[in-house]
Motif scaffolding. Structure first.
Motif, PDB file in Angstrom:
ATOM      1  N   LEU A   1       0.827  -1.021  -0.113  1.00 16.91           N
ATOM      2  CA  LEU A   1      -0.037  -0.160  -0.226  1.00 16.91           C
ATOM      3  C   LEU A   1       0.865   1.069   0.068  1.00 16.91           C
ATOM      4  N   SER A   2       0.196   2.365  -0.447  1.00 17.08           N
ATOM      5  CA  SER A   2       0.982   3.612  -0.328  1.00 17.08           C
ATOM      6  C   SER A   2       1.054   3.901   1.216  1.00 17.08           C
ATOM      7  N   PRO A   3       2.156   4.941   1.565  1.00 19.53           N
ATOM      8  CA  PRO A   3       2.025   5.199   2.887  1.00 19.53           C
ATOM      9  C   PRO A   3       0.771   5.714   3.272  1.00 19.53           C
ATOM     10  N   SER A   4       0.244   6.641   2.523  1.00 12.95           N
ATOM     11  CA  SER A   4      -1.043   7.536   2.810  1.00 12.95           C
ATOM     12  C   SER A   4      -2.004   6.746   2.931  1.00 12.95           C
ATOM     13  N   ARG A   5      -2.289   5.612   1.891  1.00 20.79           N
ATOM     14  CA  ARG A   5      -3.313   4.791   1.971  1.00 20.79           C
ATOM     15  C   ARG A   5      -3.339   3.917   3.378  1.00 20.79           C
ATOM     16  N   PHE A   6      -2.215   3.306   3.407  1.00 23.33           N
ATOM     17  CA  PHE A   6      -1.879   2.465   4.847  1.00 23.33           C
ATOM     18  C   PHE A   6      -2.161   3.110   5.842  1.00 23.33           C
TER      19      PHE A   6
ATOM     20  N   LYS B   1      -5.025   3.520  10.667  1.00 24.53           N
ATOM     21  CA  LYS B   1      -5.854   4.477  12.067  1.00 24.53           C
ATOM     22  C   LYS B   1      -7.229   4.203  12.067  1.00 24.53           C
ATOM     23  N   ARG B   2      -8.146   3.883  11.119  1.00 25.75           N
ATOM     24  CA  ARG B   2      -9.194   3.681  10.975  1.00 25.75           C
ATOM     25  C   ARG B   2      -9.634   2.294  11.884  1.00 25.75           C
ATOM     26  N   THR B   3      -8.675   1.374  11.581  1.00 25.30           N
ATOM     27  CA  THR B   3      -8.821   0.076  12.233  1.00 25.30           C
ATOM     28  C   THR B   3      -8.332   0.122  13.620  1.00 25.30           C
ATOM     29  N   VAL B   4      -7.320   0.840  14.091  1.00 18.85           N
ATOM     30  CA  VAL B   4      -6.582   0.738  15.328  1.00 18.85           C
ATOM     31  C   VAL B   4      -7.217   1.875  16.227  1.00 18.85           C
ATOM     32  N   GLY B   5      -7.538   3.062  15.640  1.00 13.60           N
ATOM     33  CA  GLY B   5      -7.816   4.043  16.410  1.00 13.60           C
ATOM     34  C   GLY B   5      -6.790   4.928  16.605  1.00 13.60           C
TER      35      GLY B   5
END
Length: 292
Positions: A216-221, A226-230
């Motif tokens: 993944l690209s750094p921004s996409r990753f 962040k949406r997964t982990v918080g």
């Protein structure tokens, strides 16, 4: 470090007695260095006895309060965060324990199997049967802790009753349940990255390196993580390192400087600053506390 190839990521294996694969007990608060995502091979029921906080489950945020009940499926990527005075009853059990009952009632585990489709991780706190559900979980704990004659049979019966009522009363057929913002494929990728971070926590990870693990690209990753982990990936890495540091500080043979280096912190001053910020005490204070 190898890159993501898909397939199963190792789950936490919870050891339980074969004849009684069940546990129930209270946890008080959630220490900052315990706020890490995990996934395991047992089913989990949580009753919030007091306080407030929120769960991150497969990228969805569930805010909870006193009296709430949450169901956690095996392989759900989850972690809890405390906001105030949290006391949570945690029930874990091996679904294989219920095999004989599934022959009688194949829908018994539907609340877990159909999670996100016909059931929500957070049971409806306004449901008229919630009082009964809380009472069943409290009775479960009382029986488990009493260890009186035939307590395992009563625990088993109470667990069956709880699951049967959830299946009957808390189904949300025809109602819209918010879909997870994270796809199963994306969750697998985040599980893989988290596994690599925990296995190689001292490695000087960069955002680019972590993103490259899962193509993944750094921004996409960074966005998916962040949406997964918080929290952002590099902040989560700090939490992992600090968790390891707390454990190492219990060994008074290691100098604090060595603990910092072995946990991936490049300078002692940076280690001290981050430790105090996230743990709430200095490394020296933590060592005295855990060593006492």
């Amino acid at each position: 470090m190898t890159k993501f190839k898909g397939g199963d990521i190792p789950r936490e294996k919870v050891k339980m007695a074969k004849h009684y694969p069940f546990f129930i007990g209270d946890t008080i608060g959630v220490e900052s260095y315990w706020q890490k995502l995990h996934w395991h091979d047992v089913l989990e029921i949580n009753l919030i006895k007091s306080g407030t906080g929120y769960y991150m489950i497969n990228g969805q945020k569930f805010e909870f309060q006193e009296g709430d009940i949450l169901l956690i499926n095996s392989n759900d990527l989850h972690c809890a965060y405390e906001t105030k005075d949290l006391i949570m009853q945690v029930t874990s059990f091996d679904p294989a324990w219920l095999i004989s009952s599934l022959r009688l009632d194949p829908e018994l585990l539907s609340p877990f199997r159909e999670m996100g489709v016909n059931f929500s991780n957070l049971l409806d706190r306004e449901h008229p049967r919630m009082h009964k559900m809380r009472a069943l979980l409290l009775e479960l704990q009382e029986e488990h802790e009493s260890e009186e004659r035939s307590y395992t049979t009563i625990v088993y019966a109470l667990l069956l009753r709880f699951l049967a009522i959830v299946n009957r009363e808390f189904r949300i057929e025809g109602a819209a349940i918010a879909a997870s913002p994270i796809s199963e494929r994306q969750l697998d990728k985040m599980r893989y990255v988290i596994h690599e971070m925990e296995q190689n926590f001292a490695h000087p990870w960069t955002l680019e390196e972590l993103a490259a693990l899962v193509y993944l690209s750094p921004s996409r990753f960074s966005d998916i993580f962040k949406r997964t982990v918080g929290m952002p990936p590099l902040l989560y890495l700090i939490h992992i390192r600090l968790e390891k540091a707390v454990a190492m500080l219990e060994n008074n043979q290691l100098k604090i400087t060595n603990v910092a280096l072995e946990c991936g912190f490049r300078t002692l001053s940076n280690f001290n600053r981050l430790f105090k910020k996230h743990i709430g005490a200095s490394p020296k204070q933590s060592r005295r506390f855990h060593g006492s």
